[in-house]
Scaffold this motif. Structure first.
Motif, mmCIF file in Angstrom:
data_model
loop_
_atom_site.group_PDB
_atom_site.id
_atom_site.type_symbol
_atom_site.label_atom_id
_atom_site.label_comp_id
_atom_site.label_asym_id
_atom_site.label_seq_id
_atom_site.Cartn_x
_atom_site.Cartn_y
_atom_site.Cartn_z
ATOM 1 N N PRO A 90 57.128 39.050 120.990
ATOM 2 C CA PRO A 90 57.695 37.885 121.672
ATOM 3 C C PRO A 90 57.613 38.042 123.188
ATOM 4 O O PRO A 90 57.866 39.128 123.724
ATOM 5 N N ASP A 91 57.234 36.977 123.863
ATOM 6 C CA ASP A 91 57.130 36.976 125.317
ATOM 7 C C ASP A 91 58.358 36.259 125.886
ATOM 8 O O ASP A 91 58.457 35.032 125.815
ATOM 9 N N VAL A 92 59.275 37.031 126.449
ATOM 10 C CA VAL A 92 60.523 36.445 126.957
ATOM 11 C C VAL A 92 60.277 35.593 128.197
ATOM 12 O O VAL A 92 61.150 34.817 128.606
ATOM 13 N N ASN A 93 59.111 35.720 128.800
ATOM 14 C CA ASN A 93 58.814 34.966 130.018
ATOM 15 C C ASN A 93 58.105 33.640 129.748
ATOM 16 O O ASN A 93 57.866 32.872 130.680
ATOM 17 N N ALA A 94 57.763 33.403 128.501
ATOM 18 C CA ALA A 94 57.084 32.154 128.149
ATOM 19 C C ALA A 94 57.902 31.422 127.094
ATOM 20 O O ALA A 94 58.191 31.991 126.040
ATOM 21 N N PRO A 95 58.312 30.186 127.345
ATOM 22 C CA PRO A 95 59.050 29.420 126.329
ATOM 23 C C PRO A 95 58.259 29.360 125.031
ATOM 24 O O PRO A 95 57.054 29.069 125.039
ATOM 25 N N ILE A 96 58.922 29.624 123.911
ATOM 26 C CA ILE A 96 58.225 29.666 122.628
ATOM 27 C C ILE A 96 57.580 28.328 122.302
ATOM 28 O O ILE A 96 56.520 28.268 121.663
ATOM 29 N N SER A 97 58.176 27.229 122.780
ATOM 30 C CA SER A 97 57.589 25.910 122.523
ATOM 31 C C SER A 97 56.216 25.782 123.179
ATOM 32 O O SER A 97 55.287 25.186 122.608
ATOM 33 N N GLY A 117 53.315 36.112 113.908
ATOM 34 C CA GLY A 117 53.878 36.949 114.957
ATOM 35 C C GLY A 117 54.098 38.359 114.461
ATOM 36 O O GLY A 117 54.135 38.626 113.254
ATOM 37 N N SER A 118 54.242 39.256 115.398
ATOM 38 C CA SER A 118 54.502 40.661 115.090
ATOM 39 C C SER A 118 55.689 41.125 115.923
ATOM 40 O O SER A 118 55.863 40.703 117.071
ATOM 41 N N ASN A 119 56.510 41.983 115.327
ATOM 42 C CA ASN A 119 57.669 42.566 116.021
ATOM 43 C C ASN A 119 58.723 41.522 116.387
ATOM 44 O O ASN A 119 59.406 41.655 117.398
ATOM 45 N N PRO A 145 55.944 43.096 110.662
ATOM 46 C CA PRO A 145 56.967 44.030 111.157
ATOM 47 C C PRO A 145 56.631 45.471 110.788
ATOM 48 O O PRO A 145 55.855 45.729 109.853
ATOM 49 N N PRO A 146 57.233 46.437 111.489
ATOM 50 C CA PRO A 146 57.099 47.831 111.058
ATOM 51 C C PRO A 146 58.001 48.073 109.849
ATOM 52 O O PRO A 146 59.054 47.457 109.725
#
Length: 280
Positions: A90-97, A117-119, A145-146
């Motif tokens: 997940p990229d916290v700096n980019a809105p998921i939308s 997605g992963s993780n 996921p792991p």
């Protein structure tokens, strides 16, 4: 299964050793070598249509980067589409939308068949599914996921949620980045050269704990009792979870692949699986 950042570190370290270069940064142009190798391999054998191909964007979820990263991955893989394209983390700096909107455009263009997605945590996955619903975007259909004897927690929350949403679960690191192979000791000065934990100290930080070494010892003792490789036993345990759709393995030899196939084919006794789940 690959990603835009897979393959560089190990090859650079080996090349550094060959050339006797002190600064690893002087050995360049090795990142993304996994995609290049897979692309050359598929082209030489004409086997693209026989493969479910997955790669990942690892450098950010903003729309411009997704377009750039996917274009570069497709060029290295020598194909016009990937079957599955995942957001590596997940990229916290980019809105998921915005991320989903960009991925949706790529699905509509035909360059991606399925997104995932992963993780991701449960809350992050819920946020993504909600954004897809609100925006009318294609939704995540696969989670990576792991999952291993020493990292089993996602089975308690993420797995059931994925099952309820009909999302495939393709686990990675069933051997905990090689930790469950039994070749490591608590002494970090004795980590074998060139191994995964030597290449990525982050993984040593993740797995080196008193609890995890106790689990590894229990795994070793049980494997001796059953007269089977401990890596096969650890992998069979991970594969036995009925929620798992597919298990990703990191093979360096055909022997590693044979071991994984044997673990899958032989399975594991439910009572033994339950016993191993309670190791601590």
């Amino acid at each position: 299964d690959t990603a835009e950042v897979y393959g560089g570190g190990q090859r650079r370290l080996r090349r550094k050793q060959e050339l006797g270069i002190d600064d690893i940064r002087e050995v360049t142009d090795e990142m993304s070598s996994s995609e290049r190798i897979i692309g050359d391999w598929m082209r030489s054998r004409g086997c693209r249509d026989d493969i479910v191909l997955c790669t990942k964007v690892s450098t950010g979820g903003d729309p411009e980067n997704i377009n750039r990263a996917l274009s570069a991955s497709l060029a290295r893989l020598q194909t016009d589409h990937v079957d599955i394209y995942k957001v590596h983390s997940p990229d916290v700096n980019a809105p998921i939308s915005e991320t989903l909107s960009a991925l949706n455009d790529e699905v509509e263009s035909g360059r991606i068949n399925t997104i995932g997605g992963s993780n991701y945590s449960v809350s992050q996955l819920k946020e993504a599914l909600d954004a897809s619903s609100v925006g009318g975007y294609h939704r995540f259909e696969v989670m990576q996921p792991p999952y291993s004897l020493v990292r089993p927690d996602d089975a308690n929350d993420l797995f059931p949620f994925c099952v309820s949403e009909n999302i495939a679960i393709t686990i990675y690191s069933p051997l905990a980045a090689g930790f469950l192979s039994g070749k490591y000791t608590p002494d970090r000065n004795k980590i074998p050269f060139g191994t995964r934990l030597h290449m990525s100290p982050f993984h040593a930080d993740m797995y080196f704990s008193k609890h995890n070494f106790r689990v590894a010892d229990q795994l070793r003792n049980k494997a001796i009792e059953l007269k089977m490789p401990m890596v096969r036993l650890a992998m069979a345990w991970a594969m036995s979870n009925p929620d798992v759709t597919s298990t990703l393995i990191g093979a360096r030899s055909t022997e590693h692949i044979d071991n994984a196939l044997k673990a899958f084919e032989d399975g594991i006794d439910p009572l033994l699986c339950s016993e191993m789940s309670n190791w601590h």
